[in-house]
Design an enzyme around this catalytic site. Structure first.
Site, short mmCIF file in Angstrom:
data_model
loop_
_atom_site.label_atom_id
_atom_site.label_comp_id
_atom_site.label_asym_id
_atom_site.label_seq_id
_atom_site.Cartn_x
_atom_site.Cartn_y
_atom_site.Cartn_z
CD GLN A 11 -2.83 0.99 1.73
OE1 GLN A 11 -3.21 0.15 2.45
NE2 GLN A 11 -3.94 2.32 2.18
CD GLU A 71 -5.56 -5.29 0.05
OE1 GLU A 71 -6.78 -5.05 0.23
OE2 GLU A 71 -5.06 -3.69 -0.12
CB THR A 145 2.28 -6.72 0.65
OG1 THR A 145 1.74 -7.06 1.61
CG2 THR A 145 2.79 -6.66 -0.54
CB THR A 179 0.41 1.65 11.02
OG1 THR A 179 1.45 1.12 10.18
CG2 THR A 179 0.46 2.93 10.31
CG ASN A 206 4.07 7.62 7.12
OD1 ASN A 206 4.39 7.89 6.42
ND2 ASN A 206 3.06 6.44 7.23
CG ASN A 228 2.01 9.75 -0.38
OD1 ASN A 228 2.66 8.74 0.90
ND2 ASN A 228 0.85 8.60 -0.36
CD GLU A 254 27.44 11.65 -11.45
OE1 GLU A 254 27.02 12.31 -10.83
OE2 GLU A 254 27.21 10.96 -12.95
#
Length: 450
Positions: A11, A71, A145, A179, A206, A228, A254
């Site tokens: 995700q 998923e 994942t 989380t 985060n 994001n 580099e």
């Protein structure tokens, strides 16, 4: 051509990916359906942006990217979102059941059913390149994942494309915001393979990015979209020199050469400046010296660790927009005279600079102000060890009681893998301690800090 293939896993990887491709499209004037009115050559030209987009005979531009998740919900958002026509349906790979925050499911049971399909798609993209430069891998190590399938894919990429460089953009667990309960397990297990199989890993966190949004953009309750979009500016600045022509261009390889003194010491901090809201931008004069200074501010770092607690080994400054080398040299000279920014004594120069004349683009309706110039800094600092020691500490608290371990063992892992990964990280912390130590032993007597 020096193409780069982006791989977005889980995700976090996918949502950061969405923000990045949205920004790339705006920067190059590519419409959500892949058409690019400004591009006059139909079919594969060797324009600079072809490093990230391949071109079909019909003049459609397709990102060189793969999105993978175990998923479907997150990938379905891409399939139905604004940019659904941009991606080839084969590039969006989703499974049926998710990794349930479990590294072992992502890496062994469920991940291994989907990994060959992913490698197949990546192979197709690679065959489509004339001179593949490397991979950009986006994932988070807290979930199942991103950590499990992420490390599995990295291992397999090392086998199939041994010499190609791999850059990781990795979201690490934050100190306060969590989380999932088993984050420390997943991160430690995953870092074990990030150590072996990435050439440069940029750590994101985060909580640090939340704080930047709150402080600099006055967003009271930042959403993942806000975060994001900020991360995508960093990634866009890093890759700008691959996608546009500039005065001092910087190649992916580099980065490695200039930032990684020893193969294991490849975890980077990033920062971006100016992060400023539109209301404020009118009243500020954001000179090269100013934005350079703010990029070195501890509060600008996109991972929760304080560079003042460690020493810099190297840093890479990527400027874009209205910037001339003379200003950059002056700004860097000023930074070097500052006592607060310490370099290790065995690395006298320590700066790599890149300049790109393409000014930073902002997403319309986004939070960032349109500015004339910006800088993105990627730095290798010994203070990164803080991130690892924090996770290790949490790992130890749970692992001494063997809490939650049965979920991993039940999916075919062995308990030995936990201790092996943990020892590897302990060694990494030690490595960081050693590179930060004075090379002329103890002449200054400041070893007490560590």
């Amino acid at each position: 051509m020096r193409e780069c293939i982006s791989i977005h896993i889980g995700q976090a990887g996918i949502q950061v990916g969405n923000a990045c491709w949205e920004l790339y499209c705006l920067e190059h004037g590519i419409q959500p359906d892949g058409q690019m009115p400004s591009d006059k050559t139909v079919g594969g030209g060797d324009d600079a942006f072809n490093t990230f987009f391949s071109e079909t005979g019909a003049g459609k531009h397709v990102p060189r990217a793969v999105f993978v998740d175990l998923e479907p919900t997150v990938i379905d958002e891409v399939r139905t979102g604004a940019y659904r026509q941009l991606f080839h349906p084969e590039q969006l790979i989703s499974g049926k059941e998710d990794a349930a925050n479990n590294f072992a499911r992502g890496h062994y049971t469920i991940g291994k059913e989907i990994v060959d399909l992913c490698l197949d798609r990546i192979r197709k993209l690679a065959d489509n390149c004339t001179g593949l430069q490397g991979f950009l891998v986006f994932n988070a190590v807290g979930g199942g994942t991103g950590s499990g399938l992420g490390s599995l894919l990295l291992e397999r990429l090392s086998v199939d494309y041994g010499k190609k460089s791999k850059l990781g953009f990795t979201v690490y667990p934050s100190p306060q915001v969590s989380t999932s309960v088993v984050e420390p397990y997943n991160s430690v297990l995953s870092t074990h393979s990030l150590l072996e199989h990435t050439d440069v890993a940029v750590l994101l966190d985060n909580e640090a990015i939340y704080d930047i949004c709150r402080r600099s953009l006055d967003i009271e309750r930042p959403t993942y979209t806000n975060l994001n979009r900020l991360v995508s500016q960093v990634i866009s600045s890093l890759t700008a020199s691959l996608r546009f022509d500039g005065a001092l261009n910087v190649d992916v390889t580099e980065f490695q050469t200039n930032l990684v003194p020893y193969p294991r010491i490849h975890f980077m901090l990033s920062s971006y400046a100016p992060v400023i809201s539109a209301e404020k931008a009118y009243h500020e004069q954001l000179s090269v010296a100013e934005i350079t200074n703010s990029a070195f501010e501890p509060s600008s770092m996109m991972a929760k660790c304080d560079p003042r607690h460690g020493k810099y080994m190297a840093c890479c400054l990527m400027y874009r927009g209205d910037v001339v080398p003379k200003d950059v040299n002056a700004a860097v000279a000023t930074i070097k005279t500052k006592r607060t920014i310490q370099f290790v004594d065995w690395c006298p120069t320590g700066f790599k600079c890149g300049i790109n004349y393409q000014p930073p683009t902002v997403v319309p309706g986004g939070d960032l102000a349109k500015v004339q110039r910006a800088v993105c800094m990627i730095s290798n600092s010994t203070s990164v060890a803080e991130v690892f020691s924090r996770i290790d500490h949490k790992f130890d608290l749970m692992y001494t009681k063997r809490a939650f371990v049965h979920w991993y063992v039940g999916e075919g892992m062995e308990e030995g893998e936990f201790s092996e990964a943990r020892e590897d990280l302990a060694a990494l912390e030690k490595d960081y301690e050693e590179v930060g130590a004075e090379s002329g032993e103890g002449d200054e007597g400041d070893e007490e800090e560590y």
